[in-house]
Write an enzyme that holds these catalytic residues in place. Structure first.
Site, PDB file in Angstrom:
ATOM      1  N   ALA A   7      46.791  45.169  40.287  1.00  0.00           N
ATOM      2  CA  ALA A   7      46.588  46.559  39.894  1.00  0.00           C
ATOM      3  C   ALA A   7      46.941  47.503  41.041  1.00  0.00           C
ATOM      4  O   ALA A   7      46.989  47.110  42.207  1.00  0.00           O
ATOM      5  CB  ALA A   7      45.141  46.773  39.463  1.00  0.00           C
ATOM      6  N   GLY A  52      43.906  40.509  39.837  1.00  0.00           N
ATOM      7  CA  GLY A  52      44.348  40.469  38.446  1.00  0.00           C
ATOM      8  C   GLY A  52      45.405  39.415  38.193  1.00  0.00           C
ATOM      9  O   GLY A  52      45.499  38.873  37.087  1.00  0.00           O
ATOM     10  N   GLU A  55      43.532  36.284  37.683  1.00  0.00           N
ATOM     11  CA  GLU A  55      42.859  36.373  36.385  1.00  0.00           C
ATOM     12  C   GLU A  55      43.851  36.143  35.248  1.00  0.00           C
ATOM     13  O   GLU A  55      43.516  35.515  34.235  1.00  0.00           O
ATOM     14  CB  GLU A  55      42.169  37.732  36.261  1.00  0.00           C
ATOM     15  CG  GLU A  55      40.958  37.844  37.175  1.00  0.00           C
ATOM     16  CD  GLU A  55      40.434  39.258  37.318  1.00  0.00           C
ATOM     17  OE1 GLU A  55      39.208  39.442  37.232  1.00  0.00           O
ATOM     18  OE2 GLU A  55      41.246  40.190  37.533  1.00  0.00           O
ATOM     19  N   GLU A  75      38.403  41.048  45.440  1.00  0.00           N
ATOM     20  CA  GLU A  75      37.921  42.371  45.038  1.00  0.00           C
ATOM     21  C   GLU A  75      36.713  42.864  45.829  1.00  0.00           C
ATOM     22  O   GLU A  75      36.577  44.074  46.066  1.00  0.00           O
ATOM     23  CB  GLU A  75      37.581  42.371  43.536  1.00  0.00           C
ATOM     24  CG  GLU A  75      38.791  42.315  42.617  1.00  0.00           C
ATOM     25  CD  GLU A  75      39.213  40.899  42.263  1.00  0.00           C
ATOM     26  OE1 GLU A  75      39.993  40.736  41.318  1.00  0.00           O
ATOM     27  OE2 GLU A  75      38.758  39.945  42.949  1.00  0.00           O
TER      28      GLU A  75
END
Length: 202
Positions: A7, A52, A55, A75
Site C-alpha cells: 500500500a 499487503g 497478505e 506494520e
C-alpha cells in the site's frame, strides 16, 4: 524487485480511523474473493513480499518462492496492524506462536525461513520459479477439475469449522464426485492400467 509493492504509506498516513477501517474492509473483501475462487491459485513470489503483499500471497492456495524473496508483516513498525487478513491467515498457516513472533516484531525473513515455517511450499533459484509454478499448475490441470475444485472448496471451508462439520462437507464433496463421468474415466484408467485419462469435467 517486489512480488507486490504494498500500500501507499504516504496515502495511509492521512487516513482517519473511519477511512482506515474502510480501506481494510475493501482489501479484505478482495482477498476473500481470491481465496474463495473455485480454481486453485498459485503465488510465485520473487522479491519483496511485505505487508499487503504477504497478505495477498497468503490468500493464494499454494505459495512458491525464489531464493531472492523476502517476507514479513512489518506494520507494527508503522504504527498499524496488518489490515488485509494478516493477523488471521498467518496463524492459520504457520501456527499462533510463530505468527505472533513475526507480527509483533515486524521481522522480515528470507525464503528458506518461509519454507521452514510452512509459509511457502518450495524455494527455487529465481530463473526457475515461474517455470516451476507453471509446471505445478499443469500438474493440477491434468486431474479431474470437478474433484480439484471440490477438494479446494472443502479444505477452505473445513479449516474454519469443527471436524464433525468438516468431514460432513467432505462426504458431500465425495458424493458429488462419485456422480461424475470423470470418476468413471479416472477409475477406469486406473483399473485398465491406462496412463492417458480423458477428463471432460462432467
Amino acid at each position: 524487485r517486489s512480488f507486490v509493492a504494498g500500500a501507499d504509506i504516504s496515502e495511509m498516513k492521512e487516513f482517519s480511523s473511519i477511512e482506515g477501517k474502510k480501506f481494510s474492509v475493501f482489501g479484505n473483501d478482495i482477498f476473500l474473493r481470491l481465496e474463495n475462487m473455485a480454481k486453485p491459485v498459485i503465488a510465485a513470489v520473487n522479491g519483496f513480499c511485505l505487508g499487503g503483499g504477504n497478505e495477498l500471497a497468503m490468500s493464494c492456495d499454494i505459495r512458491l518462492a525464489s531464493q531472492k524473496a523476502k517476507f514479513g508483516q512489518p506494520e507494527v513498525g508503522l504504527g498499524i496492524t496488518p489490515g488485509f487478513g494478516g493477523t488471521q491467515r498467518l496463524p492459520r498457516i504457520v501456527g499462533m506462536s510463530k505468527a505472533m513472533e513475526l507480527t509483533l516484531t515486524g521481522r522480515i525473513f528470507d525464503a528458506n525461513t518461509a519454507k521452514e515455517i510452512g509459509l511457502v511450499s518450495e524455494v527455487y533459484p529465481p530463473e526457475e520459479l515461474l517455470p516451476k509454478a507453471i509446471a505445478l499448475a499443469e500438474e493440477i490441470m491434468a486431474n479431474a477439475q470437478i474433484a480439484v475444485k471440490q477438494s479446494k472448496r472443502v479444505m477452505r471451508m473445513g479449516i474454519h469449522t469443527d471436524i464433525y462439520t468438516a468431514v460432513a462437507l467432505e462426504a458431500d464433496a465425495f458424493g458429488v464426485c462419485c456422480g461424475t463421468e470423470d470418476k468413471v474415466e479416472g477409475m477406469g484408467a486406473f483399473l485398465e492400467k491406462r496412463p492417458q485419462k480423458n477428463f471432460k469435467n462432467i
